[in-house]
Structures are given as C-alpha cells and as structure tokens.
Design a protein around this motif. Structure first.
Motif, PDB file in Angstrom:
ATOM      1  N   SER A 482     -49.282  19.130  13.156  1.00 45.48           N
ATOM      2  CA  SER A 482     -49.213  18.159  12.065  1.00 45.48           C
ATOM      3  C   SER A 482     -49.627  16.756  12.501  1.00 45.48           C
ATOM      4  O   SER A 482     -50.004  15.938  11.666  1.00 45.48           O
ATOM      5  CB  SER A 482     -47.785  18.121  11.499  1.00 45.48           C
ATOM      6  OG  SER A 482     -46.858  17.748  12.508  1.00 45.48           O
ATOM      7  N   ASP A 483     -49.560  16.455  13.809  1.00 49.68           N
ATOM      8  CA  ASP A 483     -49.939  15.126  14.292  1.00 49.68           C
ATOM      9  C   ASP A 483     -51.399  14.803  14.010  1.00 49.68           C
ATOM     10  O   ASP A 483     -51.767  13.634  13.919  1.00 49.68           O
ATOM     11  CB  ASP A 483     -49.672  15.015  15.808  1.00 49.68           C
ATOM     12  CG  ASP A 483     -48.188  14.955  16.117  1.00 49.68           C
ATOM     13  OD1 ASP A 483     -47.408  14.732  15.175  1.00 49.68           O
ATOM     14  OD2 ASP A 483     -47.818  15.143  17.284  1.00 49.68           O
ATOM     15  N   HIS A 488     -49.913  14.725   7.043  1.00 49.71           N
ATOM     16  CA  HIS A 488     -48.738  15.454   7.520  1.00 49.71           C
ATOM     17  C   HIS A 488     -48.046  14.733   8.669  1.00 49.71           C
ATOM     18  O   HIS A 488     -47.316  15.361   9.439  1.00 49.71           O
ATOM     19  CB  HIS A 488     -49.140  16.871   7.937  1.00 49.71           C
ATOM     20  CG  HIS A 488     -49.499  17.749   6.775  1.00 49.71           C
ATOM     21  ND1 HIS A 488     -48.688  18.744   6.309  1.00 49.71           N
ATOM     22  CD2 HIS A 488     -50.577  17.736   5.956  1.00 49.71           C
ATOM     23  CE1 HIS A 488     -49.260  19.340   5.265  1.00 49.71           C
ATOM     24  NE2 HIS A 488     -50.417  18.737   5.034  1.00 49.71           N
ATOM     25  N   ASN A 489     -48.260  13.442   8.808  1.00 48.31           N
ATOM     26  CA  ASN A 489     -47.611  12.656   9.853  1.00 48.31           C
ATOM     27  C   ASN A 489     -47.442  11.230   9.352  1.00 48.31           C
ATOM     28  O   ASN A 489     -47.891  10.886   8.252  1.00 48.31           O
ATOM     29  CB  ASN A 489     -48.433  12.695  11.160  1.00 48.31           C
ATOM     30  CG  ASN A 489     -49.890  12.357  10.912  1.00 48.31           C
ATOM     31  OD1 ASN A 489     -50.227  11.221  10.606  1.00 48.31           O
ATOM     32  ND2 ASN A 489     -50.765  13.365  11.010  1.00 48.31           N
ATOM     33  N   SER A 490     -46.772  10.398  10.153  1.00 45.24           N
ATOM     34  CA  SER A 490     -46.466   9.024   9.733  1.00 45.24           C
ATOM     35  C   SER A 490     -47.674   8.102   9.793  1.00 45.24           C
ATOM     36  O   SER A 490     -47.595   6.954   9.354  1.00 45.24           O
ATOM     37  CB  SER A 490     -45.351   8.453  10.624  1.00 45.24           C
ATOM     38  OG  SER A 490     -45.776   8.416  11.979  1.00 45.24           O
ATOM     39  N   LYS A 491     -48.794   8.596  10.317  1.00 44.19           N
ATOM     40  CA  LYS A 491     -49.983   7.748  10.474  1.00 44.19           C
ATOM     41  C   LYS A 491     -51.056   8.038   9.435  1.00 44.19           C
ATOM     42  O   LYS A 491     -52.180   7.564   9.573  1.00 44.19           O
ATOM     43  CB  LYS A 491     -50.567   7.926  11.879  1.00 44.19           C
ATOM     44  CG  LYS A 491     -49.616   7.508  12.994  1.00 44.19           C
ATOM     45  CD  LYS A 491     -50.255   7.695  14.360  1.00 44.19           C
ATOM     46  CE  LYS A 491     -49.299   7.269  15.476  1.00 44.19           C
ATOM     47  NZ  LYS A 491     -49.901   7.453  16.817  1.00 44.19           N
ATOM     48  N   SER A 492     -50.752   8.814   8.421  1.00 42.11           N
ATOM     49  CA  SER A 492     -51.774   9.164   7.438  1.00 42.11           C
ATOM     50  C   SER A 492     -51.144   9.447   6.075  1.00 42.11           C
ATOM     51  O   SER A 492     -49.960   9.773   5.972  1.00 42.11           O
ATOM     52  CB  SER A 492     -52.579  10.384   7.910  1.00 42.11           C
ATOM     53  OG  SER A 492     -51.728  11.511   8.052  1.00 42.11           O
ATOM     54  N   SER A 503     -51.111  17.644  -4.903  1.00 43.80           N
ATOM     55  CA  SER A 503     -49.901  17.052  -4.321  1.00 43.80           C
ATOM     56  C   SER A 503     -50.278  15.900  -3.408  1.00 43.80           C
ATOM     57  O   SER A 503     -51.385  15.848  -2.865  1.00 43.80           O
ATOM     58  CB  SER A 503     -49.106  18.098  -3.534  1.00 43.80           C
ATOM     59  OG  SER A 503     -49.871  18.588  -2.445  1.00 43.80           O
ATOM     60  N   PHE A 504     -49.314  14.966  -3.265  1.00 38.14           N
ATOM     61  CA  PHE A 504     -49.468  13.839  -2.341  1.00 38.14           C
ATOM     62  C   PHE A 504     -48.680  14.146  -1.071  1.00 38.14           C
ATOM     63  O   PHE A 504     -47.538  14.603  -1.140  1.00 38.14           O
ATOM     64  CB  PHE A 504     -48.962  12.551  -2.976  1.00 38.14           C
ATOM     65  CG  PHE A 504     -48.924  11.385  -2.021  1.00 38.14           C
ATOM     66  CD1 PHE A 504     -50.091  10.724  -1.672  1.00 38.14           C
ATOM     67  CD2 PHE A 504     -47.728  10.969  -1.452  1.00 38.14           C
ATOM     68  CE1 PHE A 504     -50.057   9.655  -0.785  1.00 38.14           C
ATOM     69  CE2 PHE A 504     -47.695   9.910  -0.570  1.00 38.14           C
ATOM     70  CZ  PHE A 504     -48.877   9.256  -0.242  1.00 38.14           C
ATOM     71  N   LYS A 508     -44.975  14.709   6.443  1.00 37.45           N
ATOM     72  CA  LYS A 508     -44.347  16.011   6.171  1.00 37.45           C
ATOM     73  C   LYS A 508     -43.557  16.037   4.868  1.00 37.45           C
ATOM     74  O   LYS A 508     -42.797  16.969   4.618  1.00 37.45           O
ATOM     75  CB  LYS A 508     -43.446  16.428   7.335  1.00 37.45           C
ATOM     76  CG  LYS A 508     -44.167  16.579   8.670  1.00 37.45           C
ATOM     77  CD  LYS A 508     -43.219  17.015   9.760  1.00 37.45           C
ATOM     78  CE  LYS A 508     -43.950  17.143  11.097  1.00 37.45           C
ATOM     79  NZ  LYS A 508     -43.038  17.554  12.187  1.00 37.45           N
ATOM     80  N   GLU A 509     -43.716  15.024   4.018  1.00 37.26           N
ATOM     81  CA  GLU A 509     -43.090  15.018   2.712  1.00 37.26           C
ATOM     82  C   GLU A 509     -44.169  15.205   1.649  1.00 37.26           C
ATOM     83  O   GLU A 509     -45.231  14.590   1.716  1.00 37.26           O
ATOM     84  CB  GLU A 509     -42.333  13.718   2.474  1.00 37.26           C
ATOM     85  CG  GLU A 509     -41.135  13.531   3.395  1.00 37.26           C
ATOM     86  CD  GLU A 509     -40.357  12.274   3.063  1.00 37.26           C
ATOM     87  OE1 GLU A 509     -40.772  11.565   2.122  1.00 37.26           O
ATOM     88  OE2 GLU A 509     -39.351  12.000   3.737  1.00 37.26           O
ATOM     89  N   SER A 510     -43.874  16.067   0.660  1.00 43.20           N
ATOM     90  CA  SER A 510     -44.856  16.416  -0.359  1.00 43.20           C
ATOM     91  C   SER A 510     -44.329  16.067  -1.742  1.00 43.20           C
ATOM     92  O   SER A 510     -43.153  16.282  -2.038  1.00 43.20           O
ATOM     93  CB  SER A 510     -45.186  17.912  -0.279  1.00 43.20           C
ATOM     94  OG  SER A 510     -46.115  18.267  -1.286  1.00 43.20           O
ATOM     95  N   VAL A 511     -45.212  15.513  -2.589  1.00 40.88           N
ATOM     96  CA  VAL A 511     -44.876  15.192  -3.979  1.00 40.88           C
ATOM     97  C   VAL A 511     -45.876  15.911  -4.872  1.00 40.88           C
ATOM     98  O   VAL A 511     -47.083  15.625  -4.838  1.00 40.88           O
ATOM     99  CB  VAL A 511     -44.935  13.674  -4.236  1.00 40.88           C
ATOM    100  CG1 VAL A 511     -44.628  13.380  -5.700  1.00 40.88           C
ATOM    101  CG2 VAL A 511     -43.971  12.935  -3.331  1.00 40.88           C
TER     102      VAL A 511
END
Length: 572
Positions: A482-483, A488-492, A503-504, A508-511
């Motif tokens: 996921s990196d 799927h990471n905090s940098k994207s 979905s957004f 690793k969080e999906s909306v």
C-alpha cells in the motif's frame, strides 16, 4: 427501601479561619462559608482600610457585606454533630530534604503542615492543634508551611507585611503607614495582587493573541515559501518545455530550409541539364554542317558546288549560355543572406522578449499563490483568491496542461497520442531503469509539481478501471504494498473509477461515492487552501468528492490504469 449511608469528612464542615467545625455559619458573597465570629473578627482588622477580603479566594468587597446566617448549612452541621462526623486524621511523618520542618519537634523533626504568621513558626499536625483548640491562638493567622516566613515580616517593626505602598512600590506593615509611608498611596497587599493579576491576565491574553497572530503569519510565510519554491520549479520546467519546443521548431524549420535548398538545387540542375542537352544537339548540328562544308570545299564540279551551296542551312538560333561561375555563387549568396537576416531577426526578438520576461519576473510580487505559468498568474488576478470556482469556465481559468513523466511509468504502461494517452499492456516495455519508476503498480506521475490553484481533466474508458489522484514526490515506488499504491497511504489521494462503483481513497480509508460518473473527470487543487475536489464533467460539472486537508509537500498528479482500460490527458 434502605437509604445508602453517606460518610463525610469532618474537614468538609471546618471554618478555614479557626479550622474547627463551623459555629453559627454565614456565607459571604463569593460563596465561601465561615463562623460568624471568625469572619467578623477577621474583617475588624481591615476595617480602617475600607476593603474586606475573603480569606480563601482573596476576593475583596466594598462596602463591608452584611452577614446572614446560613440556615441550611447550620442544620446540616447540627445534624451531623448529633449523628457523628467521621474525622480523618493524617499521621504525622518525618520531614525530608525539601520539606519544612516543625519548629517544636525535638530530635528527628516531623514535616510541618502549617506556618503561623504571628508566631513566625511552623508546626506539624500534632503541634499545630493548640492553634485550633486554644482561644489564645484564635487571632493567629495560619498559612501553608513555608520556609520563607521571615520574608513576610517587616524588618523594622517585626509585623506582617500586609500593605502595599504604590508610591514606593514596597510591601509594608500597618505600623509603616504611620511612619515613613504616611500619606502615601497604599492598599492591601491582596488588593494590589488582584490588580496586578488582572494586569498580568491582560498581558497574558495580549501575548497569546500576538503568539497566535505570529504563528498564523509564520504559517502563511512558510506556505508562501512553499508555494514560491514549487512555483519556481514549475516555472523552470515550463521554460525548459517551451524552449524545447522552440528548439524543435527551429530544427523543423532548418529541415524545411534544407529541403527547400535541395528542391531549388534539383530545379537548377534539371534546368542546366536541359540546357546542356540543347547545347550538345547544337554542337552535333554544327559538326555535321562543318563536315559538309569540308566535303564541298574539295568538290571540283562547279555546277554541283553551286547547287550544294544553295541548299546549305546554317543554324541561326544560338543557345544562350549563362555564366557557369555565377550560378553557385548566386545560390549561396541568396540563401546566406536570407539566413543571416533570419538570425539577426531571431536574435533581436529573443533579446527583446528576454528583457520583457526579466522585467515581469523582477516586478512580480512574491505571493504564496504563484502559479506555474503566466497563464495561471493571470487567472489568479481575475478571480479573488478567497473565492471558489463555480462554473466550468471558472475552473478553466486555472487549467494546467500537464504532461506524463516517462521516468515514473511502470514498464507495462504503453503511451499513445504523443505520451498524452496511456494503457496497460501484457508485455513490458524496454524502459531504462530509473529510481522514480513504479515497479509493481501500473502507475505513472506527471512531470511538474502543482503550485497555487490548478485544474486538469482526463478521459478514461475500458473495463479495468482507473485511479486519478495526486501524491507527494516521496511516495514509495517499489513493491506491491500500500505504500506505493495511489490513495492507499498517507502520502496520496485518489478517485477510483469503474463502471460499477466509484470511491475516494486516502490512507487506507475509502469513501463510496453515489453520484453518477462519466468518462471525463475534472480535478481541482487549491494547494494553499488545502482543497482537493473531483468533478464529473459533461454539459455541467457535478461534484463527486471534496476533501479538506493540509498539504505539507509538493503534490504531483498521478494515475493508475487497470488492464483493459485507457486514460488520456485532455488538452483544452
């Protein structure tokens, strides 16, 4: 029903002046309660000052409050006197290094719990009891144990320092009021403390406001530096792109001029060869005529000679031959002169345009919302920074013509339409090794980082789905975790699109997005404002998802293309 018993501590009903159970309790305006006699005696000492202070919270009152018996509290105290209060006593303990020692204890001293401002001594739990029980100590003032008792005593009169002289800015005792401080501006020390405390509170509040303002200004300055840095990077990349186009245009013109010269060469050579052929026919005719003349000159038959002379025909039209030395020179001189004029014209144009660009760069203010090009600067001037685009025309004011970076492309990505389109193939492409290349995910980034407010559009098709988003340049490029996966990471951040679901994704969080999706997606980025929005673009613009965040690094548009799908950058 049995009622639960309530166990109360005796100290809950103690007077803070006499430290004994309340007798005839009264409550003063600040809410604290005392024995009626205790508070009366306490205020009698301050009667001549005209300011009356609460012994606990130090709130002052003027005029002297009228005291009334607290009937409810008196009933509660009386009731628990009859039923018996639980008295909790704390056993005395020996004094340690940082503790105040009891002045009465002999041998190893206990820890002092109270200091008497009248006795100028400190007492442990055992030796302080006479101050609570004996009427002789009723007027003594007990405070928390302190090592600095002597500092609270007037060195001249050995009295408690309870008054503050504003004239001399000194703490004094009551006797000093009749001595060297007579006639000075004096108040109770507690009143001065309250005033100073209010001043300090005002100063603290002002200081906090200044800190918040400075922190905000510092953040804005950091953001301005951030935007300026990335605007500069984007401007450098844009200048390199423009000059690369200019160089390619010059190279193309060079090829066209070279071809033009070759065409002229072929035409001139063809014309010369045609002239050469005519001249060779003329020479052949002259040779034939010369041979007949030679033969005729040796004829002895006079009649035959005269008849032949009558029938002879000499060529009257002579082919004009241009100077063969001037043709190459004229060709060279003409081309050389035209190219020299072109060079001079380009030099003059470049110099003039460079001076114009330099003047604009020098006069340009260093604003945090600088864009990556002259077009973006004009956009920011047209629409106020604190306003949001509403229509597609508003968004197009911030349009950026983004380009894909081949060095980041996964080997299975294939480019089309001059590297504006991308699809995923079954065979890897022979791309050279590069540290920025995605090794596992079928992803690619754009060349330039985004600064200020930017907008771009992409079209997609196929059954494999696509991801459209942005990422920090430091996002991992290797491995299938996921990196290194977009969104799927905090940098994207990314919008995952397919024909069945949209979905957004972030960290690793999906909306899940319920809005209808079309094949053209618009992306709006406000780097300074911390806004990222995705729109479905058709005849109108429908907001799919909007996220508010704080961008701390440069962001680059990025894309993932599933097998069987294609993605194309829109040129507007």
């Amino acid at each position: 029903m049995a009622q639960a018993g309530v166990v109360l501590d005796k100290d809950q009903f103690n007077c803070s002046i006499c430290l004994d159970v309340l007798k005839d309790p009264v409550t003063i305006p600040c809410g604290h309660s005392y024995c009626s006699v205790c508070i009366q005696n306490y205020w009698d000492q301050d009667d001549y000052l005209g300011i009356f202070v609460c012994p606990q919270c130090r709130q002052n009152f003027n005029p002297r409050p009228v005291l009334a018996r607290n009937t409810m509290l008196a009933d509660v105290v009386e009731k628990f006197k009859k039923t018996g209060l639980q008295e909790v006593t704390t056993p005395a303990r020996f004094a340690e290094a940082d503790d105040v020692e009891c002045d009465v204890c002999t041998g190893r001293k206990n820890k002092a719990v109270k200091s008497c401002l009248v006795c100028l001594a400190s007492y442990c739990d055992v030796h302080v009891q006479p101050h609570y029980e004996s009427a002789a100590f009723k007027k003594h003032k007990l405070v928390s144990a302190s090592k600095k008792l002597q500092e609270t005593i007037c060195p001249r009169h050995d009295k408690l320092l309870e008054v503050y002289c504003r004239t001399d800015k000194l703490c004094i005792c009551y006797l000093c009021l009749t001595d060297e401080h007579k006639g000075h501006d004096t108040v109770l020390a507690e009143a001065e403390v309250q005033q100073k405390q209010r001043q300090l509170d005002d100063m603290k509040q002002s200081s906090q406001m200044r800190i918040q303002l400075r922190e905000k200004e510092t953040q804005e300055l950091r953001q301005a530096i951030f935007s300026l840095t990335h605007s500069t990077e984007a401007a450098v990349e844009e200048s390199e792109r423009i000059f690369s186009k200019l160089i390619r245009s010059i190279e193309k013109q060079s090829c066209e001029v070279r071809e033009l010269i070759r065409v002229q060469e072929r035409a001139a050579v063809s014309q010369a060869e045609e002239l050469l052929e005519k001249m060779q026919r003329e020479i052949a005719e002259l040779r034939r005529t010369d041979a007949e003349l030679e033969k005729l000159c040796h004829t002895e038959d006079h009649i035959h000679f005269l008849q032949k002379c009558k029938s002879l025909h000499f060529p009257t039209k002579i082919v004009e031959m241009p100077s063969v030395d001037t043709l190459p020179y004229l060709m060279y001189k003409t081309v050389r002169g035209a190219l020299a004029d072109l060079k001079d014209s380009m030099d003059e144009t470049l110099k003039r345009e460079f001076n114009r660009i330099s003047e604009k760069v020098i006069s340009l203010k260093e604003t945090s919302d600088q864009s990556t090009s002259e077009k973006t600067k004009a956009k920011d001037a047209e629409i106020p920074y604190n306003s949001e685009p509403k229509t597609r025309a508003d968004f197009l004011h911030y349009y950026n013509d983004i380009t894909l970076d081949l060095n980041t492309a996964n080997p299975y990505l294939c480019f089309t339409d001059g590297r504006r389109g991308v699809t995923t193939g079954l065979e890897p492409q022979p791309y050279p090794d590069h540290p920025d290349r995605f090794t596992s995910w079928a992803q690619v980034l754009c060349k330039a980082g985004m600064a200020g407010r930017c907008y771009w559009e992409v079209e997609w098709a196929g059954n494999g789905g696509v991801s459209i988003g942005i990422c920090y340049k430091g996002m991992s490029r290797s491995g299938g975790g996921s990196d290194s996966k977009l969104g799927h990471n905090s940098k994207s951040w990314s919008l995952d699109c397919s024909h069945s679901v949209c979905s957004f994704q972030h960290n690793k969080e999906s909306v899940t997005i319920a809005a209808p999706l079309c094949s053209r997606i618009g992306v709006y980025l406000d780097l300074r404002g911390g806004t990222l929005s995705f729109y479905s673009v058709s005849d109108t613009m429908a907001l799919l998802h909007k996220v508010k965040t704080t961008f701390t690094q440069p962001v680059y548009p990025g894309f993932w293309v599933g097998l069987g799908s294609t993605l194309k950058l829109c040129s507007l």
